[in-house]
Design an enzyme around this catalytic site. Structure first.
Site, PDB file in Angstrom:
ATOM      1  N   TYR A  17     -24.994 -39.626   4.873  1.00  0.00           N
ATOM      2  CA  TYR A  17     -26.235 -40.403   4.949  1.00  0.00           C
ATOM      3  C   TYR A  17     -25.930 -41.881   5.206  1.00  0.00           C
ATOM      4  O   TYR A  17     -26.539 -42.517   6.070  1.00  0.00           O
ATOM      5  CB  TYR A  17     -27.000 -40.219   3.631  1.00  0.00           C
ATOM      6  CG  TYR A  17     -28.392 -40.796   3.594  1.00  0.00           C
ATOM      7  CD1 TYR A  17     -29.497 -40.024   3.981  1.00  0.00           C
ATOM      8  CD2 TYR A  17     -28.626 -42.091   3.154  1.00  0.00           C
ATOM      9  CE1 TYR A  17     -30.777 -40.548   3.924  1.00  0.00           C
ATOM     10  CE2 TYR A  17     -29.901 -42.616   3.097  1.00  0.00           C
ATOM     11  CZ  TYR A  17     -30.976 -41.837   3.472  1.00  0.00           C
ATOM     12  OH  TYR A  17     -32.247 -42.356   3.419  1.00  0.00           O
ATOM     13  N   SER A  29     -32.505 -47.461   5.844  1.00  0.00           N
ATOM     14  CA  SER A  29     -32.488 -47.354   4.391  1.00  0.00           C
ATOM     15  C   SER A  29     -31.677 -48.523   3.863  1.00  0.00           C
ATOM     16  O   SER A  29     -30.897 -49.130   4.613  1.00  0.00           O
ATOM     17  CB  SER A  29     -31.797 -46.038   3.999  1.00  0.00           C
ATOM     18  OG  SER A  29     -31.403 -46.053   2.640  1.00  0.00           O
TER      19      SER A  29
HETATM   20  P1  NAD Z   1     -39.191 -36.273   3.464  1.00  0.00           P
HETATM   21  O1  NAD Z   1     -38.209 -35.226   3.126  1.00  0.00           O
HETATM   22  O2  NAD Z   1     -40.422 -36.424   2.663  1.00  0.00           O
HETATM   23  O3  NAD Z   1     -39.603 -36.145   4.991  1.00  0.00           O
HETATM   24  C1  NAD Z   1     -38.665 -35.962   6.008  1.00  0.00           C
HETATM   25  C2  NAD Z   1     -39.291 -35.108   7.083  1.00  0.00           C
HETATM   26  O4  NAD Z   1     -38.303 -34.933   8.111  1.00  0.00           O
HETATM   27  C3  NAD Z   1     -39.693 -33.731   6.572  1.00  0.00           C
HETATM   28  O5  NAD Z   1     -41.015 -33.434   6.951  1.00  0.00           O
HETATM   29  C4  NAD Z   1     -38.688 -32.801   7.259  1.00  0.00           C
HETATM   30  O6  NAD Z   1     -39.205 -31.520   7.547  1.00  0.00           O
HETATM   31  C5  NAD Z   1     -38.369 -33.590   8.524  1.00  0.00           C
HETATM   32  N1  NAD Z   1     -37.101 -33.154   9.090  1.00  0.00           N
HETATM   33  C6  NAD Z   1     -35.917 -32.986   8.426  1.00  0.00           C
HETATM   34  N2  NAD Z   1     -35.002 -32.482   9.260  1.00  0.00           N
HETATM   35  C7  NAD Z   1     -35.598 -32.352  10.465  1.00  0.00           C
HETATM   36  C8  NAD Z   1     -35.161 -31.861  11.727  1.00  0.00           C
HETATM   37  N3  NAD Z   1     -33.923 -31.370  11.903  1.00  0.00           N
HETATM   38  N4  NAD Z   1     -36.034 -31.867  12.748  1.00  0.00           N
HETATM   39  C9  NAD Z   1     -37.302 -32.305  12.587  1.00  0.00           C
HETATM   40  N5  NAD Z   1     -37.767 -32.763  11.415  1.00  0.00           N
HETATM   41  C10 NAD Z   1     -36.927 -32.788  10.371  1.00  0.00           C
HETATM   42  O7  NAD Z   1     -38.349 -37.623   3.490  1.00  0.00           O
HETATM   43  P2  NAD Z   1     -38.772 -39.155   3.418  1.00  0.00           P
HETATM   44  O8  NAD Z   1     -38.342 -39.647   2.093  1.00  0.00           O
HETATM   45  O9  NAD Z   1     -40.151 -39.377   3.880  1.00  0.00           O
HETATM   46  O10 NAD Z   1     -37.720 -39.746   4.458  1.00  0.00           O
HETATM   47  C11 NAD Z   1     -38.085 -40.157   5.750  1.00  0.00           C
HETATM   48  C12 NAD Z   1     -37.036 -41.132   6.261  1.00  0.00           C
HETATM   49  O11 NAD Z   1     -36.976 -42.256   5.396  1.00  0.00           O
HETATM   50  C13 NAD Z   1     -35.627 -40.547   6.296  1.00  0.00           C
HETATM   51  O12 NAD Z   1     -34.950 -40.986   7.452  1.00  0.00           O
HETATM   52  C14 NAD Z   1     -34.985 -41.125   5.071  1.00  0.00           C
HETATM   53  O13 NAD Z   1     -33.618 -41.236   5.194  1.00  0.00           O
HETATM   54  C15 NAD Z   1     -35.657 -42.492   5.027  1.00  0.00           C
HETATM   55  N6  NAD Z   1     -35.611 -43.119   3.728  1.00  0.00           N
HETATM   56  C16 NAD Z   1     -36.174 -42.518   2.628  1.00  0.00           C
HETATM   57  C17 NAD Z   1     -36.109 -43.150   1.403  1.00  0.00           C
HETATM   58  C18 NAD Z   1     -36.707 -42.560   0.195  1.00  0.00           C
HETATM   59  O14 NAD Z   1     -36.430 -43.089  -0.887  1.00  0.00           O
HETATM   60  N7  NAD Z   1     -37.520 -41.525   0.275  1.00  0.00           N
HETATM   61  C19 NAD Z   1     -35.465 -44.378   1.291  1.00  0.00           C
HETATM   62  C20 NAD Z   1     -34.895 -44.958   2.401  1.00  0.00           C
HETATM   63  C21 NAD Z   1     -34.984 -44.322   3.630  1.00  0.00           C
END
Ligand code: NAD
Length: 249
Positions: free
Chosen positions: A144, A131
């Site tokens: 985070y 991120s």
């Molecule tokens: P999201 O919430 O849409 O998806 C995350 C998924 O991870 C979900 O399906 C959830 O069920 C799964 N998950 C959570 N805890 C879990 C566990 N203990 N075991 C197995 N699965 C688990 O989130 P996203 O926005 O798609 O984020 C995905 C990645 O991208 C994350 O690492 C997040 O930090 C990173 N990220 C997101 C953003 C953003 O703006 N959305 C920005 C930078 C980085």
């Protein structure tokens, strides 16, 4: 890269939603067989069906569940993540620990599990979804920010250890992506700042991003796909910001 990954197997954590789901789709469209791992059984199964892959329901905070996941994969996408927003003094310690387990320890355990088969084949790709918070800090996101900075370091170590074996390891480091995780944050921040949700996007989330729009999950998946493709074998140990210029400032 149509069919460029035919014959390759990929494991995508958190593949049931958001960025992970888009990654699973992009890798499958390029020909890879995809293992979709998620704690949410319905989401894992739907996403796996969508990409003709295999669903695995696992809580990545549980080392025994991680130990039951496939080891013989060519591509590992460490994507699963969660957020909790609170000042350090009010941050629940057990929540802090869980965030490290899911976002640092699980990627480490999955590397430990999958790198031997990649070494045997002399080819492997590890992509860690970090991120902008792996490179910059924001208030109220101690767990985070700590986890993403740790993931950036872990990824670099895997890059150095993997280089002699045809294995690359990189981070993709997005700003705010239009996913359920961010939708949740918009609601939380709106309540914390007493703002309307639209104002949170413009004035809070994108305050430090010169490009004033959320990123689409498919744009992140395209970067992941490139890192898994034939033209990026010399690219390793990097953090690729997909952040609308945030870290340029
Ligand atoms: P999201 O919430 O849409 O998806 C995350 C998924 O991870 C979900 O399906 C959830 O069920 C799964 N998950 C959570 N805890 C879990 C566990 N203990 N075991 C197995 N699965 C688990 O989130 P996203 O926005 O798609 O984020 C995905 C990645 O991208 C994350 O690492 C997040 O930090 C990173 N990220 C997101 C953003 C953003 O703006 N959305 C920005 C930078 C980085």
């Amino acid at each position: 890269m149509s069919n460029g990954l035919r014959g390759r197997t990929a494991l995508v954590t958190g593949g049931g939603s958001g960025i992970g789901r888009a990654c699973a789709g992009a890798l499958a469209a390029a020909g890879a067989e995809v293992h979709v791992v998620d704690i949410d059984a319905g989401a894992a199964r739907t996403a796996a069906r969508e990409v003709g892959g295999v669903a695995h329901v696992a809580d990545l905070a549980d080392p025994d569940a991680v130990a039951a996941l496939p080891a013989a994969v060519d591509i590992l996408v460490n994507n699963a993540g969660l957020q909790h927003v609170a000042p350090i003094t009010e941050f629940p310690p057990e929540r802090f620990v869980r965030i490290q387990q899911v976002m640092v320890t699980a990627p480490f355990l999955l590397m430990r599990r999958t790198l031997p088969a990649m070494r045997e084949r002399g080819w492997g790709r590890v992509v860690n979804i970090s991120s902008v918070h792996g490179l910059r800090a924001s208030a109220y996101k101690s767990a985070y920010v700590a986890a993403k900075h740790a993931l950036e370091g872990l990824s670099k170590v895997a890059a150095i250890e993997g280089a002699a074996h045809g294995i690359t390891s990189n981070c993709v480091s997005p700003g705010y992506v239009r996913t359920p995780l961010v939708e949740g944050q918009i609601q939380d921040q709106a309540a914390a700042h007493g703002l309307a949700p639209e104002a949170v996007v413009g004035d809070v989330l994108l305050a430090r991003s010169p490009v004033k729009r959320l990123i689409e999950p498919a744009e992140v998946a395209a970067a992941v796909l490139w890192l898994c493709g034939p033209d990026s074998g010399y690219v390793t140990g990097i953090s690729l910001p997909v952040d609308g210029g945030w870290t340029a400032g």
